[in-house]
Design an enzyme around this catalytic site. Structure first.
Site, PDB file in Angstrom:
ATOM      1  CG  ASP A  89      -2.033  -0.951   1.226  1.00 48.43           C
ATOM      2  OD1 ASP A  89      -1.993  -1.881   0.397  1.00 48.43           O
ATOM      3  OD2 ASP A  89      -2.951  -0.812   2.059  1.00 48.43           O
ATOM      4  CE  LYS A 151      -5.409   1.832   2.864  1.00 46.26           C
ATOM      5  NZ  LYS A 151      -4.185   1.289   3.496  1.00 46.26           N
ATOM      6  CE  LYS A 180      -6.505  -1.707   2.891  1.00 45.96           C
ATOM      7  NZ  LYS A 180      -5.103  -2.098   3.196  1.00 45.96           N
TER       8      LYS A 180
END
Length: 213
Positions: A89, A151, A180
């Site tokens: 991430d 995300k 996400k």
């Protein structure tokens, strides 16, 4: 719905200790979460502790501000791969995105994607700091740079995931990337709302409470 497979069980606190990370990994193994989401200094520890459990490791890069140099992010990602990460991430350069410098944003992401050597990269936009137009551009930049996910949030800024942001991101990326949602998801109801809005993965620190209902 079985929520465990959606969850990246998360501890990104700066004061997290080895005992805290051991507990995170053991809970993830017990509840069969998708991954643990951790700061990069813990990648090797988590990968070794989770070996053979089927639970992956998500290493966070350029966290939480996204304001490190592209070279630093790329080096951190390459080290995470060497240390045994499963996924990455990364935080986008938020200032560059707001400035409209999409070439910088795409190059910044693409460097991490290359360093990830085929491991999925999730790009954190920090939606609470962005307009809808900037969120859409951030999603497009992430897809163009080869990211696997977009995300919503780090959970360390002024706000976390919202249904509106997840819906907007889902609409923007379509089937080209996954979404996400992270930040402020504390209950089963909140988790389900994000999934219903289009989230494929959830970042949660309250994961055990969520799956136990």
């Amino acid at each position: 719905m079985e929520l465990n497979a959606y969850i990246d069980h998360t501890n990104l606190k700066q004061n997290a200790t080895r005992a805290d990370l051991a507990r995170l990994c053991d809970e993830a193994a017990k509840y069969h979460f998708a991954t643990v989401s951790i700061n990069s200094c813990w990648t090797s520890f988590a990968a070794q502790r989770l070996a053979g459990t089927g639970v992956g490791v998500t290493t966070c890069i350029g966290f939480p501000l996204g304001a490190a140099s592209s070279a630093a992010k790329t080096a951190e990602a390459a080290q995470a791969v060497s240390d045994g990460t499963s996924e990455i991430d990364m935080v986008v350069n938020v200032g560059a995105l707001i400035d409209g410098d999409d070439d910088y944003v795409k190059d910044d992401i693409a460097g991490v994607v290359r360093a990830a050597s085929g491991h999925p990269v999730k790009v954190i936009l920090e939606c609470c700091l962005l307009t809808d137009e900037q969120i859409v551009r951030g999603c497009e930049d992430a897809v163009a740079a080869g990211a696997a996910f977009v995300k919503t949030s780090t959970g360390f800024s002024t706000g976390g995931a919202t249904v509106h942001d997840v819906e907007l991101m889902r609409k923007t990326v379509g089937s080209r990337a996954r979404v996400k949602a992270a930040g402020g998801i504390h209950t089963r109801e909140e988790a389900l709302a994000m999934i219903n809005a289009g989230a494929d993965r959830l970042g949660c620190s309250a994961s055990v409470k969520i799956v136990e209902g």
